[in-house]
Every structure is written in C-alpha cells, then in structure tokens.
Write a protein that holds these residues in place. Structure first.
Motif, short mmCIF file in Angstrom:
data_model
loop_
_atom_site.label_atom_id
_atom_site.label_comp_id
_atom_site.label_asym_id
_atom_site.label_seq_id
_atom_site.Cartn_x
_atom_site.Cartn_y
_atom_site.Cartn_z
N ILE A 344 -7.18 -0.13 -6.97
CA ILE A 344 -6.44 -1.42 -6.70
C ILE A 344 -5.07 -0.99 -6.37
O ILE A 344 -4.44 -1.79 -5.46
CB ILE A 344 -6.37 -2.19 -8.18
CG1 ILE A 344 -8.02 -2.68 -8.27
CG2 ILE A 344 -5.46 -3.32 -7.86
CD1 ILE A 344 -8.08 -3.35 -9.87
N GLN A 345 -4.62 -0.16 -6.76
CA GLN A 345 -2.82 0.14 -6.32
C GLN A 345 -2.77 0.52 -5.06
O GLN A 345 -2.10 0.32 -4.32
CB GLN A 345 -2.30 1.25 -7.10
CG GLN A 345 -0.88 1.45 -7.21
CD GLN A 345 -0.28 0.19 -7.36
OE1 GLN A 345 -0.06 -0.04 -8.63
NE2 GLN A 345 0.90 -0.28 -6.59
N GLN A 346 -4.02 1.21 -4.55
CA GLN A 346 -3.99 1.85 -3.22
C GLN A 346 -4.21 0.61 -2.32
O GLN A 346 -3.59 0.46 -1.28
CB GLN A 346 -5.07 3.07 -3.06
CG GLN A 346 -4.87 4.29 -3.85
CD GLN A 346 -5.91 5.26 -3.81
OE1 GLN A 346 -7.08 4.84 -3.19
NE2 GLN A 346 -5.60 6.70 -4.20
N GLY A 347 -5.17 -0.30 -2.77
CA GLY A 347 -5.45 -1.32 -2.04
C GLY A 347 -4.22 -2.35 -1.67
O GLY A 347 -3.85 -2.78 -0.72
N VAL A 348 -3.45 -2.34 -2.70
CA VAL A 348 -2.44 -3.28 -2.60
C VAL A 348 -1.01 -2.82 -2.24
O VAL A 348 -0.59 -3.31 -1.04
CB VAL A 348 -2.00 -3.49 -4.19
CG1 VAL A 348 -0.42 -4.32 -4.15
CG2 VAL A 348 -2.96 -4.42 -4.97
N ASP A 349 -1.10 -1.49 -2.27
CA ASP A 349 -0.04 -0.70 -1.18
C ASP A 349 -0.38 -0.66 0.01
O ASP A 349 0.42 -0.68 1.14
CB ASP A 349 0.03 0.84 -1.75
CG ASP A 349 0.71 0.84 -3.15
OD1 ASP A 349 1.63 0.04 -3.61
OD2 ASP A 349 0.64 1.95 -3.88
N ARG A 350 -1.81 -0.71 0.43
CA ARG A 350 -1.94 -0.50 1.85
C ARG A 350 -1.76 -1.81 2.31
O ARG A 350 -1.40 -2.09 3.55
CB ARG A 350 -3.49 -0.23 1.87
CG ARG A 350 -4.14 0.08 3.39
CD ARG A 350 -5.74 0.49 3.57
NE ARG A 350 -5.96 1.52 2.45
CZ ARG A 350 -6.79 1.34 1.45
NH1 ARG A 350 -7.04 0.07 1.05
NH2 ARG A 350 -6.89 2.29 0.68
N ARG A 351 -1.84 -2.92 1.67
CA ARG A 351 -1.88 -4.23 2.20
C ARG A 351 -0.51 -4.77 2.20
O ARG A 351 0.10 -5.37 3.22
CB ARG A 351 -2.80 -5.29 1.49
CG ARG A 351 -2.86 -6.78 1.71
CD ARG A 351 -3.34 -6.68 3.43
NE ARG A 351 -3.24 -8.11 4.00
CZ ARG A 351 -2.18 -8.61 4.40
NH1 ARG A 351 -1.19 -7.69 4.86
NH2 ARG A 351 -2.27 -9.88 5.12
N PHE A 352 0.40 -4.43 1.33
CA PHE A 352 1.68 -5.12 1.06
C PHE A 352 2.85 -4.26 0.98
O PHE A 352 3.75 -4.49 1.35
CB PHE A 352 1.66 -5.83 -0.31
CG PHE A 352 0.75 -7.14 -0.41
CD1 PHE A 352 1.24 -8.30 0.29
CD2 PHE A 352 -0.41 -7.09 -1.22
CE1 PHE A 352 0.26 -9.44 0.32
CE2 PHE A 352 -1.01 -8.14 -1.21
CZ PHE A 352 -0.81 -9.38 -0.50
N ASN A 353 2.55 -3.08 0.60
CA ASN A 353 3.65 -2.03 0.60
C ASN A 353 3.35 -0.87 1.65
O ASN A 353 3.18 0.32 0.93
CB ASN A 353 3.85 -1.64 -0.96
CG ASN A 353 4.95 -0.80 -1.16
OD1 ASN A 353 5.89 -0.87 -0.54
ND2 ASN A 353 5.33 -0.29 -2.15
N ARG A 354 3.27 -1.19 2.83
CA ARG A 354 2.75 -0.29 3.63
C ARG A 354 3.63 0.93 3.67
O ARG A 354 3.22 2.11 4.12
CB ARG A 354 2.69 -0.77 4.91
CG ARG A 354 1.87 0.01 6.11
CD ARG A 354 0.46 -0.20 5.88
NE ARG A 354 -0.34 0.85 6.38
CZ ARG A 354 -1.85 1.02 6.60
NH1 ARG A 354 -2.34 -0.25 5.70
NH2 ARG A 354 -2.38 1.71 7.28
#
Length: 415
Positions: A344-354
């Motif tokens: 989940i953290q990887q998905g959030v970083d990929r989408r919002f914290n590029r």
C-alpha cells in the motif's frame, strides 16, 4: 521554495490541537445540518433543506478545505494559509447551519428553536467571510507572504472590507429579502446596511486580484515552485469560473441545485489543488506525512474488512462464539500486516509521492549495478548522477581517500 521538514510542529502541540479541534466542528456541523434538514422535510419544506444532490460538491468542498487547512495549520502554525482554509470550511458550514436553523425556527415553527431570529443575518455574513478568505488564500499562497510590499495597501483594504461586511451582514435589517421580506432581524443596525454590498464587491474584486497575483507569481517562478503554482493557478481559474456561474445562477433565478453545485466547486477546488501540490511537489514539506496517513488509512480499512471476512467465514464453520475464530482472524491479520503495509505504501508513493518513489527505484537500480562495476571513473560518475537525481543538491563533488600501499604476501612462504 520548500521548507525543511521538522520533527514536530513549530510552536508545540497546542497549534495542532487547536487546528484539529476546529476541524472537528465541520463534521459535527454536517451532522447538525442533516438533523435540521430532517425537521424541514417533516414539516413539508424539503425544498428548503440544504443537503441534497446539488450539495454534494459543497460537502466535499467544506470538508476538503477544513482537512487541508488542519494539516497545514498543525504542521506550519505560523503560515496563514492553513488557518484561512480552516476558516473557509467553518464559515461555509456555519452558513448552512444558520440557513436551516432560521428557516425552521423562524418560518416553520416560530419559537421552537432558541435564538433563531438572531441568526437571520449570519448566512450572508458567513458567505462574505468565506469569499474574503478565498481571496487571501490566493494572495498569500504559497509563501504565506504578500507578493511584494506594494500589496500591503490592498491587503489592508480587503481585510477592513471583510470585517465591516461581516458586521453589516449580521446586523442587516432584512437579511432574507426578497425571498422573505417580512422577516426582520433583532440585531438590525440600519446605518450599516448600505455598506454590505460595497464590501461584497470588494471581496469579489479580491478574488480577481488574488488570482492575478497568483498568475504573476507563476510567471516569475522556476523549477519546483513553478510546478507547485501550476496546480494552484489552474484551480484559481476553475474556482473563479464556478463562482461566476453560481452568482449568475443566483442573480437570474436559476435552479438552486446548480447554484449549490457551482458554489461548492468554487470552494472545494482550491483546497484540492493545494493538497495536490502538497502530495506531488512537496509544498510546505509535509507530503510524507500525508502519504503515510493515506497509506495507514487504507491499511486500516483493508485489514478491518479482512478481519470481518475471516470472522464471518470461519464463524459459519466453527460458530461465531468460538475463540478459534477470533484467534485465526487475529493471526491472519498479523501475518498480512507487513506485506500489505509495504504494498500500500508503494502504491501511495507511486501515485502521490512520485519523487520519493522514483528516488527509491533509482537507488535500487544503482545498488544492483554497483556489484558488477569495477571501473573507478565510471563508478564515480554514476554515484554523482544518483546523488543529483535523488537529493538534487546545488553542487556535488566526490572525494576518494588515497589508496595505501598494499602488503604483498607470498603464499608459498612457510611460517
């Protein structure tokens, strides 16, 4: 442009407590609005109720403004934008409550709600306050300061007009005119009534001036600051267009649903753009906090649903009161916690914290190449390239310690 991250909010915990305490008033206000809407519908005046299909944008707008404002105010309490966004959400929410409260307590069942007559002017006053705060958000974003000292006279005029306009709205003799011309205001001060319209015009001009200052900042900005302001400049244009549509709809007697939807968009799009700038371009350096909040929020929801699914599934086989069901569900969620959190953290970083995601990918790729790299010059260039792309320093250099003379050992020598 970006500020250095702090381990804890500047000013201690009290700014954070105040910010989130104010934020809590918004969901509580929507609960009160829903209760008052229920009373109006029971009385046969469902058309006067605020909540409906057209108010969804307004709900999202107030909650978004208050949430983004609370995050900014708790982390950067000296920055005015966070408190202004909180004020926008609260003033819009109080305007909705005042509208329903007055309609039921003054027109439907007079005297049924205490002090309802004293709130007749608060709806107009809070709308004016919200518009004035939006203008100041545009004027002070993203640095929290005016574009230059030459803007001080306008800031003073806008602040004075907002204060006088709110006072004139609260004390207006006929605040519900022309819809309800017979409803008076116990707090009426006729001498101030003529000042409301000029002050409202100043607030509207403040939106245009604030949008113009934001565009001026955008033209002068470079690099990350330009990326930050690109979102906000676009939001200012959309917000202004939606506000003009709402005002035109209200002036021409258009559908109330369209008015609420357009006004909600005008209120909500600016905080959303501010949040997008925070998440994507490190505005105010709290994108890490928000990305972690998103990740753990999603993780909590997924683990809760998984726990319920396991309990229901095993409950049918072993009985819902069996302790084995609770133990199995707990062990399953404990085993899934770390893998789920990581994904989940990887998905959030990929989408919002590029930026953080790309930096992590770059370092991982470099670490793989490092094992097979033996040429010193090539390795030096790659190290400097990785540092430049991940940390983005203004200047980078690499110093290598001189190699000491190695001691040669004869493997055939006997000791």
């Amino acid at each position: 442009m970006g500020m250095t991250p702090a381990a804890r909010p500047v000013g201690g915990r009290w700014p954070s407590v105040r910010a989130w305490a104010l934020w809590l008033l918004v969901p509580l206000g929507w609960a009160a609005t829903a209760w008052l809407d229920g009373l109006l519908r029971q009385a046969g005046l469902g058309e006067e109720a605020w909540l409906g299909a057209g108010s969804l944008a307004a709900v999202v707008g107030t909650v978004t403004a208050a949430t983004v404002g609370a995050v900014l105010a708790s982390r950067r309490p000296r920055h005015p934008v966070g408190w202004l966004l909180l004020a926008i959400g609260l003033s819009e929410q109080f305007s909705n409550i005042a509208s329903d409260y007055v309609h039921y307590g003054v027109m439907v069942r007079p005297g049924s709600l205490p002090a309802a007559g004293y709130l007749t002017g608060f709806q107009n006053a809070m709308v004016l306050a919200s518009l004035s705060c939006v203008g100041f958000v545009l004027l002070l974003t993203p640095t929290g300061r005016l574009p230059s000292p030459r803007w001080r006279w306008w800031a003073r005029v806008a602040a004075a007009a907002a204060a006088v306009g709110v006072l004139a709205g609260v004390t207006g003799p006929r605040p519900l005119y022309p819809e309800h011309p017979t409803v008076g205001n116990p707090l009426a001060v006729p001498a101030l009534d003529a000042l409301f319209v000029p002050c409202a015009l100043v607030a509207l001009v403040g939106l245009v001036v604030g949008a113009g200052s934001l565009l001026g900042r955008f033209r002068r900005a470079r690099g990350t600051e330009r990326l930050q302001l690109r979102w906000l400049a676009l939001a200012a244009a959309v917000s202004a267009a939606a506000l003009l549509l709402a005002l035109a709809t209200g002036a021409l007697g258009g559908p109330d649903t369209l008015f609420k939807a357009a006004f909600g968009v005008s209120v909500g799009v600016l905080p959303l753009a501010t949040g997008a700038a925070i998440l994507r371009y490190r505005l105010y350096d709290i994108d890490r906090i928000i990305s972690r909040t998103l990740a753990y929020g999603l993780l909590t929801v997924l683990l809760g649903l998984g726990y319920a699914a396991v309990v229901l599934g095993f409950g049918r086989l072993l009985g819902r009161d069996s302790s084995l069901v609770v133990a199995a569900a707990t062990l399953a969620m404990a085993a899934a916690f770390q893998p789920a959190r990581r994904r989940i953290q990887q998905g959030v970083d990929r989408r919002f914290n590029r930026r953080r995601h790309d930096a992590a990918q770059l370092i991982a790729t470099f670490s793989v190449r490092l094992r097979d790299q033996v040429d010193l010059d090539t390795l030096t260039g790659e190290v400097l390239a990785v540092v430049d792309q991940t940390m983005q320093p203004t200047r980078a250099s690499l110093w290598l310690r001189p190699q000491t003379a190695a001691t040669t050992i004869d493997p055939t020598a006997a000791h």
